[in-house]
Design a protein around this motif. Structure first.
Motif, mmCIF file in Angstrom:
data_model
loop_
_atom_site.group_PDB
_atom_site.id
_atom_site.type_symbol
_atom_site.label_atom_id
_atom_site.label_comp_id
_atom_site.label_asym_id
_atom_site.label_seq_id
_atom_site.Cartn_x
_atom_site.Cartn_y
_atom_site.Cartn_z
ATOM 1 N N ALA A 1 6.113 15.130 -7.049
ATOM 2 C CA ALA A 1 4.905 15.910 -7.295
ATOM 3 C C ALA A 1 3.725 15.208 -7.676
ATOM 4 C CB ALA A 1 5.035 17.090 -7.878
ATOM 5 N N ALA A 2 3.971 14.050 -8.516
ATOM 6 C CA ALA A 2 2.947 13.319 -9.164
ATOM 7 C C ALA A 2 2.549 12.485 -8.235
ATOM 8 C CB ALA A 2 3.632 12.573 -10.566
ATOM 9 N N ALA A 3 3.184 12.135 -7.060
ATOM 10 C CA ALA A 3 2.565 11.067 -6.162
ATOM 11 C C ALA A 3 2.070 11.804 -5.098
ATOM 12 C CB ALA A 3 3.848 10.277 -5.639
ATOM 13 N N ASP B 1 0.987 -1.285 -0.021
ATOM 14 C CA ASP B 1 -0.006 -0.036 0.043
ATOM 15 C C ASP B 1 0.882 1.328 -0.220
ATOM 16 O OD1 ASP B 1 -2.433 -1.421 0.126
ATOM 17 O OD2 ASP B 1 -2.497 -1.385 2.074
ATOM 18 N N THR B 2 2.251 1.189 -0.165
ATOM 19 C CA THR B 2 2.903 2.262 -0.082
ATOM 20 C C THR B 2 3.605 2.507 -1.281
ATOM 21 O OG1 THR B 2 3.588 1.611 2.230
ATOM 22 C CG2 THR B 2 4.945 3.390 1.120
ATOM 23 N N GLU B 3 3.513 3.787 -1.859
ATOM 24 C CA GLU B 3 4.161 4.164 -3.028
ATOM 25 C C GLU B 3 5.765 4.513 -2.741
ATOM 26 O OE1 GLU B 3 3.060 6.830 -7.105
ATOM 27 O OE2 GLU B 3 1.638 6.799 -5.433
ATOM 28 N N VAL B 4 6.534 4.143 -3.850
ATOM 29 C CA VAL B 4 7.947 4.459 -3.705
ATOM 30 C C VAL B 4 8.433 5.522 -4.534
ATOM 31 C CG1 VAL B 4 10.047 3.367 -3.676
ATOM 32 C CG2 VAL B 4 8.149 2.236 -2.684
ATOM 33 N N VAL B 5 8.838 6.402 -4.261
ATOM 34 C CA VAL B 5 9.511 7.338 -5.478
ATOM 35 C C VAL B 5 11.266 7.469 -5.539
ATOM 36 C CG1 VAL B 5 9.589 9.558 -6.420
ATOM 37 C CG2 VAL B 5 7.468 8.717 -5.654
ATOM 38 N N THR B 6 11.837 7.270 -5.996
ATOM 39 C CA THR B 6 13.465 7.439 -6.011
ATOM 40 C C THR B 6 13.864 8.742 -6.378
ATOM 41 O OG1 THR B 6 15.696 6.492 -6.364
ATOM 42 C CG2 THR B 6 13.856 6.117 -8.259
ATOM 43 N N LEU B 7 14.601 9.402 -5.646
ATOM 44 C CA LEU B 7 15.264 10.726 -6.143
ATOM 45 C C LEU B 7 16.775 10.449 -6.357
ATOM 46 C CD1 LEU B 7 13.240 13.415 -3.873
ATOM 47 C CD2 LEU B 7 12.903 12.383 -6.306
ATOM 48 N N VAL B 8 17.311 9.328 -6.320
ATOM 49 C CA VAL B 8 18.778 9.142 -6.483
ATOM 50 C C VAL B 8 18.822 9.200 -8.148
ATOM 51 C CG1 VAL B 8 20.509 7.305 -6.421
ATOM 52 C CG2 VAL B 8 18.628 7.329 -4.662
ATOM 53 N N HIS C 1 -1.059 12.972 -3.051
ATOM 54 C CA HIS C 1 -2.488 12.757 -3.037
ATOM 55 C C HIS C 1 -2.750 12.823 -1.385
ATOM 56 C CE1 HIS C 1 -3.118 12.381 -7.370
ATOM 57 N NE2 HIS C 1 -1.998 11.366 -7.284
ATOM 58 N N HIS C 2 -3.798 13.451 -0.854
ATOM 59 C CA HIS C 2 -4.062 13.560 0.412
ATOM 60 C C HIS C 2 -4.521 12.384 0.933
ATOM 61 C CE1 HIS C 2 -5.479 15.533 4.013
ATOM 62 N NE2 HIS C 2 -6.602 14.779 4.000
ATOM 63 N N GLY C 3 -3.823 12.034 2.051
ATOM 64 C CA GLY C 3 -3.992 10.691 2.776
ATOM 65 C C GLY C 3 -3.227 9.513 2.245
ATOM 66 N N ARG C 4 -2.335 9.749 1.253
ATOM 67 C CA ARG C 4 -1.401 8.722 0.407
ATOM 68 C C ARG C 4 -0.172 8.689 1.489
ATOM 69 N NH1 ARG C 4 -2.258 4.423 -2.012
ATOM 70 N NH2 ARG C 4 -0.469 4.453 -2.893
ATOM 71 N N ARG C 5 0.506 7.479 1.617
ATOM 72 C CA ARG C 5 1.712 7.142 2.093
ATOM 73 C C ARG C 5 2.908 6.859 0.943
ATOM 74 N NH1 ARG C 5 -0.442 2.838 6.525
ATOM 75 N NH2 ARG C 5 -0.941 4.065 8.195
ATOM 76 N N VAL C 6 3.837 7.667 1.337
ATOM 77 C CA VAL C 6 4.881 7.595 0.244
ATOM 78 C C VAL C 6 6.432 7.414 0.649
ATOM 79 C CG1 VAL C 6 6.048 8.735 -1.894
ATOM 80 C CG2 VAL C 6 3.535 9.077 -1.359
ATOM 81 N N LEU C 7 7.143 6.565 0.167
ATOM 82 C CA LEU C 7 8.575 6.640 0.570
ATOM 83 C C LEU C 7 9.427 6.905 -0.278
ATOM 84 C CD1 LEU C 7 8.955 2.945 2.385
ATOM 85 C CD2 LEU C 7 8.992 5.110 3.563
ATOM 86 N N VAL C 8 10.468 8.053 0.024
ATOM 87 C CA VAL C 8 11.190 8.451 -1.026
ATOM 88 C C VAL C 8 12.563 8.128 -0.704
ATOM 89 C CG1 VAL C 8 12.179 10.975 -1.765
ATOM 90 C CG2 VAL C 8 9.702 10.620 -0.968
ATOM 91 N N LEU C 9 13.159 7.552 -1.653
ATOM 92 C CA LEU C 9 14.527 7.103 -1.641
ATOM 93 C C LEU C 9 15.493 8.171 -2.022
ATOM 94 C CD1 LEU C 9 14.256 3.722 -3.648
ATOM 95 C CD2 LEU C 9 13.892 4.313 -1.304
ATOM 96 N N SER C 10 16.339 8.668 -0.754
ATOM 97 C CA SER C 10 17.145 9.824 -0.766
ATOM 98 C C SER C 10 18.180 9.780 -1.724
ATOM 99 C CB SER C 10 17.305 10.321 0.609
ATOM 100 O OG SER C 10 16.262 10.819 1.149
ATOM 101 N N ALA C 11 18.695 10.890 -2.158
ATOM 102 C CA ALA C 11 19.885 10.915 -3.013
ATOM 103 C C ALA C 11 21.171 11.150 -1.955
ATOM 104 C CB ALA C 11 19.963 12.189 -4.105
ATOM 105 N N ASP C 12 20.872 11.943 -0.961
ATOM 106 C CA ASP C 12 21.786 12.333 -0.127
ATOM 107 C C ASP C 12 21.279 13.087 1.083
ATOM 108 O OD1 ASP C 12 21.478 15.112 -0.850
ATOM 109 O OD2 ASP C 12 22.848 15.106 -2.426
#
Length: 433
Positions: free
Chosen positions: A145-147, A130-137, A149-160
């Motif tokens: 920004a495209a991910a 149920d978790t969206e993943v966005v990588t910024l590496v 949405h109110h109430g959503r859970r997002v994991l962001v993979l950090s570049a640094d």
């Protein structure tokens, strides 16, 4: 007669070992054995530093940039027993993909470690599915920004170490300042830590570069609501009037029918709305927009960043002159320039069998061209008319927008594909298969 024994498959040329922040202590016996027996150890400086002295192989750090160096580096050590170190799961935004493309799957043995996503979800109690993943590496923060949405859970993979502050800033700009942020550092290691705050009030300086950001999306009441389907509000775009309006845009994307991984040519980009909403339908959708006006081209880039698809490629210059070197599209949309000699034919010729073409116009001259194309190639010719309720004195009446003529067509299939298509059962009205 004695039969020859069956040929034994060759052993993999390269073993890829996933390793976490817990280093050598977190590796299973099979992974340790591969690393001890390897003649060459390839990985990042940090990963190589996690190995003990018992790993006697030659240690080769990845050069920068990494991806172009992969074929040459592997070729230089051909014939040696090679082990490649990767962070976590090598096939999850990792080096495994590049190695598979270069060597093929049969030449690889992959020993994964739990990914940072698995660790993060385990720590904060989020179901992975149920978790969206966005990588910024190696990618711009605008992708996030495209991910949102109110109430959503997002994991962001950090570049640094600077990524958490950049994410907080982007959330504020997008109207998601109340979102809760948790930065999980060194997951699985002895120095694991968690920093917490909101995007509006992110108090922490840059910390450990090895981090994952958990975002619980909360939108402010006044922020513009952007849905997940085509037909965003017109106010989502900066434009000078050259904008495919919301209702026509939704209908246009419906017949363009984007699918994951497909490429769109958007000819006469205007504000970029068609290409942007094509790309927003799936993270793997790609688009190239061709716009002759430099100011509009710049505006398209700005709109793409704001709406979460910074990978939109903008070609500044006239069509069809700038189309010859573009990669083959799966679909083409023509929103302007239909009367330019050769444009429609060039777009049609560029499409592969099964590709789609959609063209919109509001002028009689272009409409005549579409009528002729419809006679020659078939497809569907429709007129889209939208009226808006407006005040008329003390009452309310309809104000008609200029009607849009739309031609949509699929290029005929050839060979076995055409034969298969011809034998498919017809779909009748009311058939919801």
């Amino acid at each position: 007669m004695t039969l020859a024994p069956p040929e034994q498959p060759l052993p993999p040329a390269v073993t890829v070992v996933g390793i976490g922040a817990d280093g050598w202590a977190g590796l299973p016996d099979a992974a340790r054995t591969e690393l001890i027996d390897a003649q060459v150890l390839i990985g990042g400086e940090r990963q190589l530093g996690l190995l003990p002295a018992s790993c006697r192989g030659q240690r080769v750090p990845w050069p920068s940039p990494l991806r172009p160096a992969v074929p040459g580096l592997l070729a230089a050590h051909a014939g040696s027993r090679v082990a490649v170190l990767a962070s976590g799961d090598p096939m999850f935004y990792g080096i495994g993909r590049a190695l598979t493309e270069v060597l093929g799957t049969d030449a690889l043995r992959i020993l994964p470690h739990p990914s940072s996503v698995s660790y993060a979800c385990a720590r904060i109690g989020w179901p992975v599915e149920d978790t969206e993943v966005v990588t910024l590496v190696g990618r711009p923060a605008a992708r996030l920004a495209a991910a949102l949405h109110h109430g959503r859970r997002v994991l962001v993979l950090s570049a640094d170490a600077r990524t958490p502050a950049a994410v907080a800033g982007l959330l504020r700009e997008q109207g998601f300042g109340p979102s809760r942020l948790r930065v999980l550092e060194q997951l699985g290691g002895a120095d694991e830590a968690c920093l917490e705050g909101t995007a509006d009030h992110w108090p922490h300086p840059p910390g450990d570069p090895l981090n994952v950001i958990a975002v619980e999306c909360r939108r402010t009441p006044e922020a513009l609501r952007l849905g997940a389907v085509p037909g965003l509000p017109d106010t989502a775009y900066e434009h000078d009037g050259q904008l495919t309006k919301r209702h026509v845009r939704a209908a246009t994307l419906g017949v363009l029918a984007p699918a994951p991984g497909e490429l769109l040519w958007d000819i006469g980009g205007g504000s970029g709305s068609i290409a942007i909403e094509w790309m927003r339908t799936h993270p793997s959708c790609r688009a190239i927009t061709v716009e002759r006006d430099p100011r509009r081209a710049q505006r398209i880039t700005h709109n793409a960043d704001r709406l979460g698809v910074p990978a939109l490629r903008v070609v500044t210059g006239p069509a069809p002159g700038n189309l010859a070197r573009l990669p083959t599209p799966d679909a083409v949309f023509i929103g302007g320039g239909l009367t330019v000699p050769g444009l429609l034919d060039t777009c049609w010729d560029a499409l592969p069998p099964g590709g789609r073409l959609v063209a919109n116009t509001v002028t009689l001259e272009s409409e005549a061209l579409l009528a002729e194309a419809h006679r020659e190639h078939g497809g569907e010719l429709v007129r889209l008319a939208v009226a808006h309720a407006v005040p008329v004195g003390g009452f309310t009446g309809w104000r008609q927008a200029m009607p849009v003529t739309q031609w949509s067509v699929r290029k005929p299939l050839t060979g076995p594909e055409a034969e298969h298509s011809a034998h498919e059962p017809a779909q009748h009205p009311g058939d919801n298969r």
